[in-house]
Design an enzyme around this catalytic site. Structure first.
Site, PDB file in Angstrom:
ATOM      1  N   PHE A   1       7.532  -7.951  -9.924  1.00  0.00           N
ATOM      2  CA  PHE A   1       6.201  -7.343  -9.963  1.00  0.00           C
ATOM      3  C   PHE A   1       6.239  -6.044  -9.168  1.00  0.00           C
ATOM      4  CE2 PHE A   1       1.870  -6.473  -8.660  1.00  0.00           C
ATOM      5  CZ  PHE A   1       1.223  -6.583  -9.880  1.00  0.00           C
TER       6      PHE A   1
ATOM      7  N   ASP B   1      11.702  -2.363  -3.488  1.00  0.00           N
ATOM      8  CA  ASP B   1      10.255  -2.491  -3.406  1.00  0.00           C
ATOM      9  C   ASP B   1       9.936  -3.503  -2.319  1.00  0.00           C
ATOM     10  OD1 ASP B   1       7.619  -3.253  -3.682  1.00  0.00           O
ATOM     11  OD2 ASP B   1       7.632  -3.226  -5.868  1.00  0.00           O
TER      12      ASP B   1
ATOM     13  N   LYS C   1       0.761  -2.563   1.391  1.00  0.00           N
ATOM     14  CA  LYS C   1       0.094  -3.751   1.951  1.00  0.00           C
ATOM     15  C   LYS C   1      -0.104  -3.736   3.483  1.00  0.00           C
ATOM     16  CE  LYS C   1       1.168  -6.893  -1.869  1.00  0.00           C
ATOM     17  NZ  LYS C   1      -0.152  -7.241  -2.398  1.00  0.00           N
TER      18      LYS C   1
HETATM   19  N1  PLP Z   1       5.126  -4.212  -5.528  1.00  0.00           N
HETATM   20  C1  PLP Z   1       5.066  -5.468  -5.067  1.00  0.00           C
HETATM   21  C2  PLP Z   1       6.338  -6.164  -4.704  1.00  0.00           C
HETATM   22  C3  PLP Z   1       3.852  -6.126  -4.952  1.00  0.00           C
HETATM   23  O1  PLP Z   1       3.806  -7.389  -4.491  1.00  0.00           O
HETATM   24  C4  PLP Z   1       2.676  -5.432  -5.303  1.00  0.00           C
HETATM   25  C5  PLP Z   1       1.364  -6.094  -5.203  1.00  0.00           C
HETATM   26  O2  PLP Z   1       1.242  -7.286  -5.102  1.00  0.00           O
HETATM   27  C6  PLP Z   1       2.785  -4.115  -5.771  1.00  0.00           C
HETATM   28  C7  PLP Z   1       4.019  -3.543  -5.858  1.00  0.00           C
HETATM   29  C8  PLP Z   1       1.560  -3.357  -6.159  1.00  0.00           C
HETATM   30  O3  PLP Z   1       0.859  -2.968  -5.039  1.00  0.00           O
HETATM   31  P1  PLP Z   1      -0.674  -2.488  -5.190  1.00  0.00           P
HETATM   32  O4  PLP Z   1      -1.455  -3.652  -5.653  1.00  0.00           O
HETATM   33  O5  PLP Z   1      -1.034  -2.015  -3.805  1.00  0.00           O
HETATM   34  O6  PLP Z   1      -0.665  -1.378  -6.176  1.00  0.00           O
END
Ligand code: PLP
Length: 390
Positions: free
Chosen positions: A130, A215, A244
Site C-alpha cells: 500500500f 516507503d 504519519k
Molecule cells: N504508504 C504507506 C506504507 C501507508 O501505510 C500509507 C497510509 O496508510 C500511505 C503510504 C499513504 O499515506 P497517506 O494516507 O498519508 O497519503
C-alpha cells in the site's frame, strides 16, 4: 440515539459508530464522555499520544508567530527539520516536504523517473503493498481492489511477491528505474519481510543501477523500535518516504533522497503549496525532539515486546506479527472475523482496526504505559471470547 449520518461528506469512508471529541495520551473520549484506550493512534500517527504537551505548545507558539509562507521564500523551520530527518535516516541526503504519505511517494516516483530517464521508467513494487491513493501511488499499490475502477493508471508499475528475491531478480531488467517497498507491509496485514530480504534487494539494485525506495510512511519514526524499520538491516536506501508520525497528527510528509539523487530535481520540477510550511514543521520538530530526548524508538521496541508477549498468551490469537509497536494479531480460523472483533473492542472501549478477515492491527502510542498494555490486551481477550451478538 445519536445519529451518525455525515450528510455533507462524500461517502468514501464507512466510519464506526462513534464520534471522538477529545484525546489525551493513549486515551480518547466520545461526545457522551465515554473513554477509549486508543491502540490505533489514527493509524500510526499520534505516536507520542494525543495532544502531547510539548508538541501542542510548539504549535501554539508557532501559530501566534507565522503559519505559512510560500516556498517562493525561505522559512526558518523547514531547513532545520530537513537536517534532523537527514541525520535520522543516516545522512548524506536532502528532503522534499509534502502533506501526506501518498504525496511523499509521488515525489519519490517522480524522482525515480527523472533518475531513470527515457526507456528506463519502470518501478517494481510488491503485491499486497500500500502506497497511497493518488494515481501514481495507487499504481504502485499491489492491491487491485484499491485501483480497479480508476483505470487507466499511470503506466510502468510492475508487481512481484513481497519477500521473494528470485522474482525480483527476474523482474529487475534495464527498464527498471527503482524498486519501491514497504519495510513492513502495514495495510497488507502487518507482514514483515524475511530477514535479509531488504539487504538483498539493495544489493541487486546496486548491481543493476536501480534505486531503492523505501516507503516508511507507516513504519518510520520509531514505531518499529528503530527510527526506521530498514535500519534492522543496515542498508543504505536511495530514497525514504515518511509521513504519519512525523507531525504527531499535524499533516506533514517527507521524501528523503541521497543528495546525488535529490539534486536531479531542479527548481520547477516538483512543488506543493503547503509543503514545509512553518506551522507543520513546528509540530514535526517538536515531535522529533521529544522522540529523541526520551529515546522513544527504544521504548517502543521494549513496549512492543511486552505487548507481543501479552498477545501471544491469548489462545484466541494464532500468531503475532510485526515489530515494535506495529503489530498484527492473527486470529484463529474458527473464531469471529477481525471486523467483528474490532467492533466488539470499540464497544468495550478499545480502538483497534481490522486488516482483512483475520488480522487486528495494534499501533498504540509509543509512550504507552505497561498498565495500558494490560488493559488493552484484557479488552481484546474479552472481545475475542465474547459470544456473538444477535
Ligand atoms: N504508504 C504507506 C506504507 C501507508 O501505510 C500509507 C497510509 O496508510 C500511505 C503510504 C499513504 O499515506 P497517506 O494516507 O498519508 O497519503
Amino acid at each position: 440515539m445519536t445519529s451518525f449520518v455525515d450528510e455533507g461528506l462524500m461517502p468514501t469512508y464507512a466510519p464506526a459508530p462513534v464520534r471522538f471529541v477529545r484525546g489525551e495520551g493513549s486515551w480518547l473520549w466520545d461526545e457522551d464522555g465515554k473513554r477509549y484506550l486508543d491502540f490505533l493512534s489514527g493509524i500510526a500517527v499520534t505516536s507520542l499520544g494525543h495532544c502531547h504537551p510539548r508538541v501542542t505548545e510548539a504549535v501554539r507558539s508557532q501559530a501566534g508567530r507565522l503559519w505559512h509562507v510560500s516556498n517562493l521564500f525561505h522559512n526558518e523551520l523547514a531547513p532545520r527539520l530537513a537536517v534532523r530527518i537527514d541525520e535520522l535516516v543516516g545522512g548524506g541526503g536532502k528532503v522534499f516536504f509534502s502533506n501526506s504519505g501518498a504525496e511523499a511517494n509521488e515525489a519519490a516516483i517522480k524522482l525515480a523517473r527523472r533518475f531513470g530517464g527515457h526507456g528506463r521508467h519502470r518501478i517494481i513494487a510488491a503485491y499486497n503493498s500500500f502506497h497511497g491513493r493518488t494515481l501514481a501511488a495507487l499504481a504502485a499499490t499491489g492491491q487491485p481492489s484499491k485501483w480497479e475502477g480508476f483505470q487507466p493508471l499511470p503506466e510502468g508499475f510492475v508487481h512481484v511477491p513481497y519477500g521473494d528475491i528470485s522474482a525480483l531478480d527476474a523482474a529487475l531488467d534495464g527498464s527498471v528505474a527503482a524498486v519501491m517497498l514497504e519495510a513492513i507491509q502495514g495495510e497488507g496485514g502487518v507482514v514483515v519481510a524475511p530477514n535479509g530480504y531488504l539487504a538483498e534487494v539493495a544489493r541487486l539494485c546496486q548491481q543493476r543501477g536501480a534505486l531503492v525506495i523505501l516507503d516508511e510512511v507507516q513504519t518510520g519514526l520509531g514505531r518499529t523500535g528503530r527510527w526506521f524499520a530498514f535500519q534492522y538491516e543496515r542498508i543504505r536506501p536511495d530514497v525514504v518516504t515518511m509521513a504519519k508520525a512525523l507531525g504527531n497528527g499535524m499533516p506533514i510528509g517527507a521524501c528523503w533522497a541521497r543528495s546525488e539523487i535529490a539534486d536531479l530535481f531542479v527548481p520547477g520540477d516538483h512543488a506543493t503549496t503547503y509543503g514545509g510550511q512553518p506551522l507543520a514543521c513546528s509540530a514535526a520538530l517538536a515531535t522529533l525532539e521529544v522522540m529523541q530526548s526520551q529515546d522513544v524508538p527504544r521504548r517502543a521496541g521494549q513496549a512492543g515486546g511486552a505487548l507481543a508477549a501479552a498477545l501471544g498468551r491469548l489462545e484466541t490469537i494464532r500468531e503475532v506479527r510485526g515489530r515494535g509497536l506495529l503489530l498484527g494479531a492473527v486470529l484463529q480460523p474458527d473464531g469471529p472475523d477481525a471486523k467483528e472483533v474490532a467492533s466488539r473492542c470499540l464497544g468495550m472501549g478499545l480502538v483497534v482496526n481490522a486488516l482483512g478477515k483475520d488480522v487486528i492491527r495494534l499501533a498504540p502510542s509509543l509512550l504507552v504505559a505497561p498498565e495500558e498494555i494490560e488493559v488493552g490486551v484484557g479488552i481484546l481477550g474479552a472481545a475475542l471470547e465474547a459470544a456473538p451478538e444477535g
